[in-house]
Each structure stands twice: as C-alpha cells, then as structure tokens.
Design an enzyme around this catalytic site. Structure first.
Site, PDB file in Angstrom:
ATOM      1  N   HIS A 191       0.879  -1.245  -0.037  1.00  0.00           N
ATOM      2  CA  HIS A 191       0.039  -0.049   0.013  1.00  0.00           C
ATOM      3  C   HIS A 191       0.762   1.209   0.117  1.00  0.00           C
ATOM      4  CE1 HIS A 191      -3.727  -2.364   1.708  1.00  0.00           C
ATOM      5  NE2 HIS A 191      -3.497  -2.576   0.513  1.00  0.00           N
ATOM      6  N   GLU A 251      -8.276 -10.223  17.509  1.00  0.00           N
ATOM      7  CA  GLU A 251      -9.630 -11.230  17.340  1.00  0.00           C
ATOM      8  C   GLU A 251      -9.837 -11.913  16.036  1.00  0.00           C
ATOM      9  OE1 GLU A 251     -12.270  -8.182  18.281  1.00  0.00           O
ATOM     10  OE2 GLU A 251     -12.351  -7.191  16.275  1.00  0.00           O
TER      11      GLU A 251
END
Length: 273
Positions: A147, A242
C-alpha cells in the site's frame, strides 16, 4: 506453422516462465542458498494495522481511527487529491510527522519478525499493508509495502518515487519530467492497484507457511491471500487481536495483542527449525 496468435501465446508462456524464475530467485534464493538451508520452510508473512497499533500508530478501521476526521473519499482517493490536493497533503503530513515522533517505536511483534528473518534469510518474505517504516526500523529488509510508504512521495506524472521526511506543499514539484509536476503521497488509494502483486502472488504459490498478523480481512486482495496460499499447500496461521473476517480459513489461530502472540509463535516456529 504457428499463426500470429500462436506466436504471441508461445512468447507469453516463455515470458511467464522467465518471470516466475526471476521472482523465485529474487524472493527466496538471492544468495544461492546452501543445501542444508533448503530444509528450512519458506515463510510469507502478511501484516496489517494491528501490528503497529501498540506502537501508537492509529488504525484506519478502529472506532477511533483516522477516518473519523475525514471522509475516505476526500483523503484516500485520486479524485480527492484532484479536488483538494492541499487537504490531502495536510492529512499525510500529519501522519508523516506522527511516525517520526520519538515515542513511535517498533514493538515486540516487529522485533520478533526481524528475528525470524535472521533465522530464515531469503526464505522469508514480509508483505505489509502498513505505510509506516516500523518493520525496517526493527531490522526487516525483505519487505514489500503493498500500500505504499509514508516516508516517500512520487511524481504525479512519471511515477518516480522519492524519499521524503518533511511536509509536502502544493508548491513542491518533481523536476524529473519536461515540465514540473505535483508530488503526491506514495500511498495506494482506494481504486488503485496495490504494489508488488506479481511478486506477492509468486511468493504465495511457493510458501510453506503463510502467517497473517493484525489484519481485518476486510480489504482485498490481501484478504484473499490465505485462500491463495492454501490452494498451493501452505500451512496457514492467523495471529490477531480477534478473529478476522476470514479467520475460519486459517488452520492455526492465536488471538491476543500482537506484542504477545507474535513473539510466542515465532519462538515456537524457531524451535522447530
């Protein structure tokens, strides 16, 4: 006799084979690996914003992320830059200054990946979605910034990339072309093609182990890398705060702060080498 189309197809296949061999050598065999090193796995690591969050770099998708202050369309698209280049430069100038604050340092996760590269040499490749330089500051050298990079700018006309640590103003121009052209952040915006994709897909096709760290699984093509790696037989591992959106794709998963789970997994991996 081959038709014109047949000649083109034959030439394409030859060029594809040559590209594959060049990339293979560039990624994993740069220094003519000695035979005993062949037993070491080829490891491809993908990192996202989660690995830098503990270093104080604000993430894009968290509740307190950067997009609170600006619409994505205004600061992270080519159209936004065309409409208001000064706003876009101001936005990235602030990010660039933040990155260079003394309190922004590589954390234990960055350092663990540098240690892994030291052990694997050119059989290790790190692909990051992050535009900071914390991996390099930790010691990683074999890095693809898909990116872009915050401490670089590029000519909006020729694409020439320049190192840049200070602020950028609309008056700053690149003089590599016949006529001076505006500088833009060396950052991949929404709607633009990520960098290094040929090399990344080649590495995915050759990796023995694919590890994703601190990624959301929302942004493609990176979110599809785990599927691509699995297709080619790689063992897949997710290390995240998570479960990501593609967490169910991974064979092995560990959840917690990156500064905790990454060093623990790296030590486990190194013991098995």
């Amino acid at each position: 006799m081959l038709s014109r189309r047949g000649h083109r197809l034959s030439r394409f296949r030859k060029n594809k084979r040559r590209l594959r061999e060049r990339l293979r050598q560039r990624i994993f065999f740069r220094d003519k690996v000695v035979p005993e090193a062949m037993e070491k796995p080829r490891v491809l690591v993908l990192t996202g914003a989660g690995i830098s969050a503990e270093s104080g770099i604000r993430t894009f998708r968290a509740a307190d992320g950067l997009w609170e202050e600006h619409r994505v369309e205004d600061v992270a698209t080519p159209e936004g830059f065309d409409r208001d280049p000064e706003l876009v430069q101001t936005f990235y100038n602030a990010r660039r200054r933040q990155l260079q604050q003394p309190e922004i340092q590589p954390n234990a996760a960055h350092l663990a990946l540098a240690k892994l590269q030291d052990a694997l040499g050119d059989r290790f490749l790190l692909v990051t979605q992050n535009i900071d330089n914390l991996h390099e500051r930790a010691g990683n050298t074999n890095v693809i910034h898909m990116h872009g990079e915050l401490l670089k700018v590029r000519c909006s006309q020729s694409g020439q990339v320049l190192d840049w640590t200070g602020d950028v103003t609309p008056e700053d121009k690149c003089h590599c072309c016949q006529f001076p052209a505006p500088l833009r952040p060396h950052v991949v915006w929404f709607g633009e093609m990520p960098l290094g994709m040929d090399e990344i897909y080649m590495a995915l096709s050759m990796a023995d182990i694919f590890i994703a760290i601190g990624t959301s699984g929302h942004v493609y093509p990176a979110a599809g890398f785990v599927h691509e790696a699995k297709l080619h037989g790689a063992h897949t591992v997710e290390l995240n705060l998570e479960p990501s959106q593609v967490g169910n794709e991974f064979a092995e998963k560990y959840y917690g702060p990156a500064s905790q789970v990454v060093p623990e997994f790296v030590e486990k991996l190194l013991k098995g080498l």
